[in-house]
Write a protein that holds these residues in place. Structure first.
Motif, mmCIF file in Angstrom:
data_model
loop_
_atom_site.group_PDB
_atom_site.id
_atom_site.type_symbol
_atom_site.label_atom_id
_atom_site.label_comp_id
_atom_site.label_asym_id
_atom_site.label_seq_id
_atom_site.Cartn_x
_atom_site.Cartn_y
_atom_site.Cartn_z
ATOM 1 N N CYS A 97 -8.997 6.346 -3.697
ATOM 2 C CA CYS A 97 -7.608 6.715 -2.561
ATOM 3 C C CYS A 97 -8.392 6.805 -1.061
ATOM 4 C CB CYS A 97 -7.127 8.008 -3.517
ATOM 5 S SG CYS A 97 -5.556 7.694 -4.465
ATOM 6 N N GLY A 98 -7.550 6.553 -0.501
ATOM 7 C CA GLY A 98 -8.018 6.353 1.211
ATOM 8 C C GLY A 98 -8.717 8.134 1.474
ATOM 9 N N VAL A 99 -7.307 8.187 0.706
ATOM 10 C CA VAL A 99 -7.405 10.179 0.921
ATOM 11 C C VAL A 99 -6.918 11.112 -0.207
ATOM 12 C CG1 VAL A 99 -6.031 12.378 1.633
ATOM 13 C CG2 VAL A 99 -5.840 9.664 2.807
ATOM 14 N N GLN A 100 -8.521 11.832 -0.832
ATOM 15 C CA GLN A 100 -9.104 11.218 -2.741
ATOM 16 C C GLN A 100 -9.106 13.402 -2.786
ATOM 17 O OE1 GLN A 100 -12.562 10.402 -4.755
ATOM 18 N NE2 GLN A 100 -11.810 10.338 -6.207
ATOM 19 N N GLU A 130 -2.588 0.223 5.384
ATOM 20 C CA GLU A 130 -2.317 1.037 4.293
ATOM 21 C C GLU A 130 -3.143 1.396 2.995
ATOM 22 O OE1 GLU A 130 0.118 -0.731 0.028
ATOM 23 O OE2 GLU A 130 -0.009 -1.954 1.278
ATOM 24 N N SER A 131 -2.687 2.980 2.879
ATOM 25 C CA SER A 131 -3.596 4.246 2.360
ATOM 26 C C SER A 131 -2.631 4.890 1.375
ATOM 27 C CB SER A 131 -4.210 5.446 3.851
ATOM 28 O OG SER A 131 -4.565 4.071 4.795
ATOM 29 N N ARG A 138 1.846 6.698 -0.428
ATOM 30 C CA ARG A 138 1.433 5.702 -0.020
ATOM 31 C C ARG A 138 2.024 5.639 1.066
ATOM 32 N NH1 ARG A 138 1.823 -0.535 -2.522
ATOM 33 N NH2 ARG A 138 4.816 0.712 -1.979
ATOM 34 N N LEU A 139 0.546 5.468 2.165
ATOM 35 C CA LEU A 139 1.434 5.389 3.423
ATOM 36 C C LEU A 139 1.067 4.537 4.657
ATOM 37 C CD1 LEU A 139 -1.127 9.122 4.023
ATOM 38 C CD2 LEU A 139 1.335 8.283 4.684
ATOM 39 N N LEU A 140 2.216 4.013 4.944
ATOM 40 C CA LEU A 140 2.543 2.800 5.454
ATOM 41 C C LEU A 140 2.003 3.059 6.773
ATOM 42 C CD1 LEU A 140 5.103 0.908 3.218
ATOM 43 C CD2 LEU A 140 2.363 0.829 3.251
ATOM 44 N N GLY A 141 1.295 2.232 7.604
ATOM 45 C CA GLY A 141 1.714 2.073 8.869
ATOM 46 C C GLY A 141 2.148 0.288 9.799
ATOM 47 N N ARG A 142 2.564 0.651 10.875
ATOM 48 C CA ARG A 142 2.784 -0.497 11.503
ATOM 49 C C ARG A 142 3.693 -0.027 12.660
ATOM 50 N NH1 ARG A 142 7.051 -5.110 9.058
ATOM 51 N NH2 ARG A 142 8.879 -3.729 9.947
#
Length: 167
Positions: A104-107, A95-96, A119-123
């Protein structure tokens, strides 16, 4: 010009002036809050949760496990625009967050970017993007992100003048 045209023109000018005076204090307020140590964790607490009302599950993924618990979701974003900053890489976690807020993970330091744009969610190697209500919106492959949307590898995310590609 007729009297009615002049009155209409005055009302339009008055509306424009009021709009400017409402946007300037808001911009100052946002800037002041960022300087006061606003972090992404504080902003993330205000995120809407996107769930399918029939199943109460995320609309991007199937299955019962929450998307943020997957450790096999590693991926990255490659900055492609603006050209001066191109080729910068960001590593994504399950979760970024993407935005201008510290933490923020990607500022993104572009002033036109909201505190929290996306918000980016990965699975399981799949990625989902959702826009938590940013000011100017988030685009995926040229289209506005209105609901949680799956991103294919190579998909282009656009936030203000910043372009990123999922790797």
């Amino acid at each position: 010009m007729s009297e009615q045209s002049l009155v209409l023109l005055r009302l339009c000018l008055l509306a424009l002036v009021h709009l400017v005076f409402l946007r300037v204090p808001r911009a100052l307020w946002v800037e002041f809050r960022a300087e006061q140590g606003l972090t992404v964790s504080k902003v993330a607490g205000r995120l809407r949760t996107f769930k399918d009302p029939r199943t109460s599950k995320s609309t991007c993924f199937t299955g019962d496990a929450p998307a943020a618990t997957d450790t096999n979701a590693a991926g990255g974003l490659l900055l492609v625009a603006p050209p001066a900053s191109a080729d910068r890489k960001f590593t994504l976690s399950a979760e970024s967050t993407l935005g201008g807020a510290p933490g923020c993970g990607v500022q993104n330091n572009d002033r036109r970017v909201s505190e929290l744009c996306a918000r980016l969610l990965g699975r399981q190697g799949e990625w989902c993007i959702e826009d938590p209500g940013s000011t100017d919106g988030t685009r995926l492959n040229g289209e506005e992100v209105a609901a949680p949307t799956l991103i294919e590898r190579g998909g282009r995310i656009q936030v203000a003048e910043t372009g990123l590609v999922l790797t």
